[in-house]
Design a protein around this motif. Structure first.
Motif, PDB file in Angstrom:
ATOM      1  N   ILE A   1       1.832   0.172  -1.754  1.00 19.85           N
ATOM      2  CA  ILE A   1       1.265  -0.677  -2.801  1.00 19.85           C
ATOM      3  C   ILE A   1       2.317  -0.882  -3.887  1.00 19.85           C
ATOM      4  N   ALA A   2       2.598  -2.143  -4.191  1.00 18.84           N
ATOM      5  CA  ALA A   2       3.567  -2.465  -5.245  1.00 18.84           C
ATOM      6  C   ALA A   2       2.937  -3.441  -6.233  1.00 18.84           C
ATOM      7  N   ILE A   3       3.177  -3.200  -7.486  1.00 17.13           N
ATOM      8  CA  ILE A   3       2.777  -4.138  -8.539  1.00 17.13           C
ATOM      9  C   ILE A   3       3.934  -5.100  -8.789  1.00 17.13           C
ATOM     10  N   VAL A   4       3.620  -6.394  -8.820  1.00 15.75           N
ATOM     11  CA  VAL A   4       4.592  -7.417  -9.211  1.00 15.75           C
ATOM     12  C   VAL A   4       3.931  -8.215 -10.328  1.00 15.75           C
TER      13      VAL A   4
ATOM     14  N   THR B   1       1.827  -4.131   6.203  1.00 14.24           N
ATOM     15  CA  THR B   1       2.113  -2.727   5.860  1.00 14.24           C
ATOM     16  C   THR B   1       2.117  -2.496   4.358  1.00 14.24           C
ATOM     17  N   THR B   2       2.159  -3.595   3.591  1.00 16.18           N
ATOM     18  CA  THR B   2       2.394  -3.493   2.151  1.00 16.18           C
ATOM     19  C   THR B   2       1.583  -4.541   1.403  1.00 16.18           C
ATOM     20  N   LEU B   3       0.986  -4.139   0.294  1.00 12.71           N
ATOM     21  CA  LEU B   3       0.340  -5.079  -0.611  1.00 12.71           C
ATOM     22  C   LEU B   3       1.170  -5.207  -1.871  1.00 12.71           C
ATOM     23  N   PHE B   4       1.459  -6.442  -2.270  1.00 10.47           N
ATOM     24  CA  PHE B   4       1.979  -6.730  -3.598  1.00 10.47           C
ATOM     25  C   PHE B   4       0.792  -7.206  -4.431  1.00 10.47           C
TER      26      PHE B   4
ATOM     27  N   ASP C   1      -1.376   3.924 -12.037  1.00 10.94           N
ATOM     28  CA  ASP C   1      -0.250   4.736 -11.551  1.00 10.94           C
ATOM     29  C   ASP C   1      -0.679   5.781 -10.522  1.00 10.94           C
ATOM     30  N   LYS C   2      -1.974   5.984 -10.369  1.00 16.08           N
ATOM     31  CA  LYS C   2      -2.456   7.001  -9.425  1.00 16.08           C
ATOM     32  C   LYS C   2      -2.385   6.527  -7.976  1.00 16.08           C
ATOM     33  N   PHE C   3      -2.338   5.208  -7.756  1.00 15.44           N
ATOM     34  CA  PHE C   3      -2.349   4.742  -6.370  1.00 15.44           C
ATOM     35  C   PHE C   3      -1.238   3.736  -6.043  1.00 15.44           C
ATOM     36  N   VAL C   4      -0.450   3.350  -7.032  1.00 14.75           N
ATOM     37  CA  VAL C   4       0.629   2.385  -6.810  1.00 14.75           C
ATOM     38  C   VAL C   4       1.942   3.133  -6.557  1.00 14.75           C
TER      39      VAL C   4
END
Length: 209
Positions: A109-112, A8-11, A130-133
């Motif tokens: 979508i999360a940035i790590v 469900t989520t991408l890091f 920042d447009k898609f995260v």
């Protein structure tokens, strides 16, 4: 090999995945040549203090005072900063891929990532990250750096997801291994083509055009 987990989520890491690494060893070597700096001293000072900058405990000006402007220079801080910013280039195929996956599969979508604040914000805004995260769990914001496991734990809490729901795309194997130790699924990014194939194994193939 097909995986059964429902993602469900991408890091995502930024440097090496969505954008070039920017202020890396090659960029510092080029800076030493252009600005006539001692590369050995520049590297030593960088390694002594860069972690502190990435943890959000120094400003970019503080960092530059420690590695370059501890003595008079014939160039300005802005000259040097402009050079640092100029080292970033985007990976358009990867950015487009993540945008398509987010839209088609309704992913979070999360940035790590590890990055100092000024460089991080410049890179994120300039190249439209920042447009898609949805979430930015950056070292400069949360005061943890990879490979400290707490940065991934915080990412799970902020995204409100279970580890088995997450696929973490990263270009450094050690960071993948740490995240996997928390139950997070890892995908080691080498290039666009290989990542595209690996994503299919997680049921995240590129949607038809």
């Amino acid at each position: 090999m097909q995986h059964s987990a429902k993602i469900t989520t991408l890091f995502l890491d930024i440097g090496g995945v969505l954008l070039s690494n920017g202020w890396d060893r090659a960029a510092r070597k080029e800076a030493a040549r252009i600005f006539d700096l001692d590369i050995v001293e520049l590297e030593e000072r960088h390694h002594l203090t860069f972690d502190t900058y990435e943890e959000g405990k120094l400003t970019l000006d503080d960092y530059l005072t420690r590695i370059v402007f501890y003595e008079h220079r014939e160039f300005t801080r802005n000259d040097f900063k402009e050079f640092m910013y100029s080292r970033t280039t985007p990976y358009p195929e990867m950015i487009d891929l993540i945008c398509q996956l987010k839209e088609h599969y309704k992913l979070k979508i999360a940035i790590v990532n590890n990055e100092g604040r000024e460089l991080n914000e410049y890179r994120i805004r300039t190249f439209g990250i920042d447009k898609f995260v949805d979430f930015f769990i950056s070292s400069c914001f949360v005061h943890f750096r990879k490979p400290d496991a707490d940065i991934w734990k915080m990412a799970l809490d902020i995204a409100l997801v279970r580890p088995e729901e997450v696929l973490y795309i990263e270009d450094r194997a050690m960071f993948i291994h740490v995240a996997e130790g928390l139950g997070i699924n890892g995908l080691l990014h080498e290039n666009y083509t290989k990542t595209l194939e690996k994503l299919k194994e997680w049921g995240l193939g590129l949607p038809p055009q």
